[in-house]
Design a protein around this motif. Structure first.
Motif, PDB file in Angstrom:
ATOM      1  N   HIS A 263     -95.070 -38.009  23.437  1.00 36.44           N
ATOM      2  CA  HIS A 263     -94.474 -39.008  24.326  1.00 36.44           C
ATOM      3  C   HIS A 263     -94.253 -40.321  23.583  1.00 36.44           C
ATOM      4  CE1 HIS A 263     -95.641 -36.280  27.650  1.00 36.44           C
ATOM      5  NE2 HIS A 263     -94.669 -36.892  28.315  1.00 36.44           N
ATOM      6  N   GLY A 264     -95.199 -40.695  22.739  1.00 38.44           N
ATOM      7  CA  GLY A 264     -95.004 -41.897  21.946  1.00 38.44           C
ATOM      8  C   GLY A 264     -93.864 -41.750  20.943  1.00 38.44           C
ATOM      9  N   TRP A 265     -93.716 -40.546  20.368  1.00 36.54           N
ATOM     10  CA  TRP A 265     -92.640 -40.299  19.412  1.00 36.54           C
ATOM     11  C   TRP A 265     -91.270 -40.399  20.083  1.00 36.54           C
ATOM     12  CZ3 TRP A 265     -91.777 -39.344  14.255  1.00 36.54           C
ATOM     13  CH2 TRP A 265     -90.563 -38.752  13.920  1.00 36.54           C
ATOM     14  N   LEU A 266     -91.136 -39.801  21.275  1.00 36.11           N
ATOM     15  CA  LEU A 266     -89.832 -39.753  21.937  1.00 36.11           C
ATOM     16  C   LEU A 266     -89.403 -41.102  22.508  1.00 36.11           C
ATOM     17  CD1 LEU A 266     -90.068 -36.315  23.785  1.00 36.11           C
ATOM     18  CD2 LEU A 266     -88.780 -36.881  21.712  1.00 36.11           C
ATOM     19  N   VAL A 267     -90.292 -42.073  22.515  1.00 38.47           N
ATOM     20  CA  VAL A 267     -89.877 -43.413  22.930  1.00 38.47           C
ATOM     21  C   VAL A 267     -88.883 -43.990  21.934  1.00 38.47           C
ATOM     22  CG1 VAL A 267     -90.696 -45.780  23.281  1.00 38.47           C
ATOM     23  CG2 VAL A 267     -91.986 -43.870  24.236  1.00 38.47           C
ATOM     24  N   HIS A 268     -89.061 -43.667  20.659  1.00 34.80           N
ATOM     25  CA  HIS A 268     -88.211 -44.242  19.609  1.00 34.80           C
ATOM     26  C   HIS A 268     -87.292 -43.211  18.956  1.00 34.80           C
ATOM     27  CE1 HIS A 268     -90.717 -47.821  19.885  1.00 34.80           C
ATOM     28  NE2 HIS A 268     -91.796 -47.044  19.767  1.00 34.80           N
TER      29      HIS A 268
ATOM     30  N   LEU B  33     -84.597 -31.278  15.112  1.00 33.47           N
ATOM     31  CA  LEU B  33     -83.643 -30.773  16.094  1.00 33.47           C
ATOM     32  C   LEU B  33     -83.664 -31.682  17.323  1.00 33.47           C
ATOM     33  CD1 LEU B  33     -84.306 -26.914  15.925  1.00 33.47           C
ATOM     34  CD2 LEU B  33     -82.373 -28.193  14.968  1.00 33.47           C
ATOM     35  N   PRO B  34     -82.533 -31.759  18.055  1.00 27.18           N
ATOM     36  CA  PRO B  34     -82.515 -32.618  19.245  1.00 27.18           C
ATOM     37  C   PRO B  34     -83.620 -32.220  20.229  1.00 27.18           C
ATOM     38  CG  PRO B  34     -80.298 -31.911  18.674  1.00 27.18           C
ATOM     39  CD  PRO B  34     -81.227 -31.111  17.800  1.00 27.18           C
ATOM     40  N   LEU B  35     -84.283 -33.253  20.766  1.00 19.72           N
ATOM     41  CA  LEU B  35     -85.408 -33.000  21.665  1.00 19.72           C
ATOM     42  C   LEU B  35     -85.475 -34.112  22.710  1.00 19.72           C
ATOM     43  CD1 LEU B  35     -87.924 -31.327  22.400  1.00 19.72           C
ATOM     44  CD2 LEU B  35     -89.230 -32.782  20.822  1.00 19.72           C
ATOM     45  N   ASP B  36     -85.630 -33.686  23.943  1.00 26.66           N
ATOM     46  CA  ASP B  36     -85.781 -34.636  25.053  1.00 26.66           C
ATOM     47  C   ASP B  36     -87.090 -34.329  25.774  1.00 26.66           C
ATOM     48  OD1 ASP B  36     -85.021 -35.261  28.231  1.00 26.66           O
ATOM     49  OD2 ASP B  36     -84.317 -36.752  26.791  1.00 26.66           O
ATOM     50  N   ILE B  37     -87.616 -35.321  26.463  1.00 30.54           N
ATOM     51  CA  ILE B  37     -88.906 -35.140  27.135  1.00 30.54           C
ATOM     52  C   ILE B  37     -88.844 -34.059  28.204  1.00 30.54           C
ATOM     53  CG2 ILE B  37     -88.503 -36.893  28.924  1.00 30.54           C
ATOM     54  CD1 ILE B  37     -91.420 -37.750  28.515  1.00 30.54           C
ATOM     55  N   THR B  38     -87.643 -33.827  28.743  1.00 26.59           N
ATOM     56  CA  THR B  38     -87.499 -32.791  29.772  1.00 26.59           C
ATOM     57  C   THR B  38     -87.558 -31.385  29.182  1.00 26.59           C
ATOM     58  OG1 THR B  38     -85.087 -32.925  29.582  1.00 26.59           O
ATOM     59  CG2 THR B  38     -86.146 -34.324  31.244  1.00 26.59           C
ATOM     60  N   HIS B  39     -87.434 -31.271  27.843  1.00 30.46           N
ATOM     61  CA  HIS B  39     -87.458 -29.956  27.200  1.00 30.46           C
ATOM     62  C   HIS B  39     -88.874 -29.472  26.925  1.00 30.46           C
ATOM     63  CE1 HIS B  39     -83.257 -31.146  25.457  1.00 30.46           C
ATOM     64  NE2 HIS B  39     -83.183 -30.755  26.734  1.00 30.46           N
ATOM     65  N   LEU B  40     -89.860 -30.340  27.057  1.00 27.55           N
ATOM     66  CA  LEU B  40     -91.236 -29.970  26.730  1.00 27.55           C
ATOM     67  C   LEU B  40     -91.803 -29.041  27.788  1.00 27.55           C
ATOM     68  CD1 LEU B  40     -92.531 -33.495  25.633  1.00 27.55           C
ATOM     69  CD2 LEU B  40     -91.788 -31.612  24.149  1.00 27.55           C
ATOM     70  N   ARG B  41     -92.665 -28.102  27.341  1.00 28.27           N
ATOM     71  CA  ARG B  41     -93.285 -27.141  28.253  1.00 28.27           C
ATOM     72  C   ARG B  41     -94.708 -26.853  27.776  1.00 28.27           C
ATOM     73  NH1 ARG B  41     -89.636 -24.137  25.124  1.00 28.27           N
ATOM     74  NH2 ARG B  41     -90.608 -22.415  23.926  1.00 28.27           N
ATOM     75  N   PRO B  42     -95.542 -26.238  28.623  1.00 29.97           N
ATOM     76  CA  PRO B  42     -96.922 -25.932  28.202  1.00 29.97           C
ATOM     77  C   PRO B  42     -96.959 -24.970  27.020  1.00 29.97           C
ATOM     78  CG  PRO B  42     -96.695 -25.786  30.588  1.00 29.97           C
ATOM     79  CD  PRO B  42     -95.304 -25.920  30.045  1.00 29.97           C
ATOM     80  N   LEU B  43     -98.085 -25.005  26.332  1.00 26.24           N
ATOM     81  CA  LEU B  43     -98.301 -24.154  25.161  1.00 26.24           C
ATOM     82  C   LEU B  43     -98.391 -22.685  25.586  1.00 26.24           C
ATOM     83  CD1 LEU B  43     -98.761 -24.845  22.133  1.00 26.24           C
ATOM     84  CD2 LEU B  43    -101.207 -24.626  22.574  1.00 26.24           C
ATOM     85  N   PHE B  44     -98.011 -21.783  24.669  1.00 27.03           N
ATOM     86  CA  PHE B  44     -98.145 -20.353  24.960  1.00 27.03           C
ATOM     87  C   PHE B  44     -99.591 -20.034  25.329  1.00 27.03           C
ATOM     88  CE2 PHE B  44     -94.446 -19.821  21.870  1.00 27.03           C
ATOM     89  CZ  PHE B  44     -93.515 -19.679  22.886  1.00 27.03           C
ATOM     90  N   ARG B  45     -99.765 -19.007  26.185  1.00 24.76           N
ATOM     91  CA  ARG B  45    -101.104 -18.676  26.657  1.00 24.76           C
ATOM     92  C   ARG B  45    -102.023 -18.254  25.515  1.00 24.76           C
ATOM     93  NH1 ARG B  45    -101.730 -14.416  31.442  1.00 24.76           N
ATOM     94  NH2 ARG B  45    -100.688 -16.142  32.515  1.00 24.76           N
ATOM     95  N   TYR B  46    -101.545 -17.434  24.608  1.00 21.97           N
ATOM     96  CA  TYR B  46    -102.424 -16.962  23.528  1.00 21.97           C
ATOM     97  C   TYR B  46    -102.871 -18.126  22.653  1.00 21.97           C
ATOM     98  CZ  TYR B  46     -98.740 -17.279  19.959  1.00 21.97           C
ATOM     99  OH  TYR B  46     -97.786 -17.727  19.076  1.00 21.97           O
ATOM    100  N   MET B  47    -101.984 -19.141  22.507  1.00 20.55           N
ATOM    101  CA  MET B  47    -102.358 -20.311  21.717  1.00 20.55           C
ATOM    102  C   MET B  47    -103.388 -21.158  22.472  1.00 20.55           C
ATOM    103  SD  MET B  47     -98.677 -21.430  20.074  1.00 20.55           S
ATOM    104  CE  MET B  47     -99.430 -22.707  19.074  1.00 20.55           C
TER     105      MET B  47
ATOM    106  N   PHE C  19     -97.441 -30.203  20.019  1.00 16.54           N
ATOM    107  CA  PHE C  19     -97.834 -31.599  19.831  1.00 16.54           C
ATOM    108  C   PHE C  19     -98.896 -31.966  20.873  1.00 16.54           C
ATOM    109  CE2 PHE C  19     -93.253 -30.881  19.650  1.00 16.54           C
ATOM    110  CZ  PHE C  19     -92.965 -31.124  18.320  1.00 16.54           C
ATOM    111  N   CYS C  20     -99.671 -32.984  20.545  1.00 15.53           N
ATOM    112  CA  CYS C  20    -100.514 -33.601  21.579  1.00 15.53           C
ATOM    113  C   CYS C  20     -99.602 -34.310  22.576  1.00 15.53           C
ATOM    114  CB  CYS C  20    -101.473 -34.619  20.964  1.00 15.53           C
ATOM    115  SG  CYS C  20    -102.601 -33.941  19.740  1.00 15.53           S
ATOM    116  N   SER C  21     -99.993 -34.314  23.829  1.00 15.16           N
ATOM    117  CA  SER C  21     -99.152 -34.927  24.860  1.00 15.16           C
ATOM    118  C   SER C  21     -98.893 -36.404  24.566  1.00 15.16           C
ATOM    119  CB  SER C  21     -99.825 -34.776  26.234  1.00 15.16           C
ATOM    120  OG  SER C  21     -99.076 -35.419  27.234  1.00 15.16           O
ATOM    121  N   SER C  22     -99.937 -37.157  24.224  1.00 14.63           N
ATOM    122  CA  SER C  22     -99.752 -38.590  23.960  1.00 14.63           C
ATOM    123  C   SER C  22     -98.924 -38.813  22.702  1.00 14.63           C
ATOM    124  CB  SER C  22    -101.116 -39.272  23.820  1.00 14.63           C
ATOM    125  OG  SER C  22    -101.872 -38.680  22.771  1.00 14.63           O
TER     126      SER C  22
END
Length: 292
Positions: A43-48, A57-71, A37-40
């Protein structure tokens, strides 16, 4: 929001599209389920929401991580057109360098540097616009020192402008003088009150000192009177002494010594004549005066 897909040249992999806005990823983040996802956007999605927008699937802002290197590498190699293409820029460059190009692009839209001018022009046209901008200004050529707009130069009158400035300065000076006058009057009133209080205090101290001086003078007069009376008594005693000595000389007697001054026995006193008794009294008187 991501990059507009229409700006890209060639094929763009579906995995490089944001699952929320469906544009090419900008500042990407990845969920544990490997959706990107785009960062903005995320973050806007997880507000609501608290689930992944793609698979729920369940998702929290703390679960987000940088994109894979090849991507990230695939994303950086994408060819994208300059955002100022509508203004005439035909540059196509890699996504990783597009921001650097856009900051220096000659077709970038800039605000006119003249205050009040609402016009936006490209960087390459800015200099030409400044020459004709009606909000541009310059120092008056007549030497008054004022900065005037190009559109107001014909109506500019140095004398009236200077007179107006002089009137304004005079008004400011009058205001300052009035403020200083009020301040000085306030200070003088304060000092005057202080001096009145101090004068009253000094007057009371002077009155007290006068009372003390009056009492001292009264005591001095009493002492002088006592001293005068004592001297008069001494003078009278001296006169009496002198008279007695004179009387003794006339009688042919000398002052008696202490041994001679002892009173005679009672039987002898009875045999003395009245004259002898008188002389004896004179001798005793003389002795008393001598002792004094």
């Amino acid at each position: 929001m991501g990059y507009d897909l229409e700006r890209f040249v060639g094929y763009v992999n579906e995995g490089l599209l944001c699952c929320v806005c469906r544009d090419v990823l900008e500042d990407p983040l990845q969920a544990p389920c490997e959706h990107a996802f785009c960062s903005s956007c995320i973050h806007g999605w997880l507000v609501h929401h608290n689930t992944c927008p793609e698979d729920r699937l369940p998702l929290d802002i703390t679960h987000l991580r940088p994109l894979f290197r090849y991507m990230r590498n695939d994303l950086a190699r994408l060819q994208v057109r300059c955002v100022f293409r509508p203004q005439g820029c035909e540059v196509i460059c890699a996504l990783e360098s597009v921001h650097r190009h856009e900051q220096q692009c000659d077709y970038a839209l800039l605000n006119c540097s003249n205050a009040g001018c609402p016009v936006q022009v490209s960087r390459r046209s800015l200099e030409a616009h400044l020459c004709v901008c009606e909000y541009s200004s310059r120092v008056c050529s007549s030497g008054c020192g004022y900065t005037v707009l190009n559109t107001e130069e014909a109506q500019h009158n140095c004398v009236s402008e200077l007179r107006a400035e002089l009137d304004m300065l005079r008004a400011e000076l009058d205001c300052k003088v009035e403020e200083v006058r009020h301040e000085m009057e306030s200070r003088l009133d304060s000092q005057r009150r202080h001096m009145v209080q101090k004068e009253s205090l000094l007057r009371s101290e002077v009155d007290e000192l006068k009372g003390q001086l009056s009492r001292v003078m009264s005591d001095v007069r009493i002492l002088l009177g006592a001293e005068r009376a004592r001297r008069q008594e001494l003078e009278r005693a001296e006169l009496e002494k002198a008279e007695l000595l004179e009387l003794l000389k006339k009688e042919g007697l000398r002052p008696a010594t202490p041994s001679e001054a002892a009173p005679p026995p009672a039987e002898v006193q009875r045999k003395l004549s009245p004259r002898s008794l008188a002389l004896d009294c004179i001798k005793r008187k003389n002795r008393e005066v001598t002792v004094i």
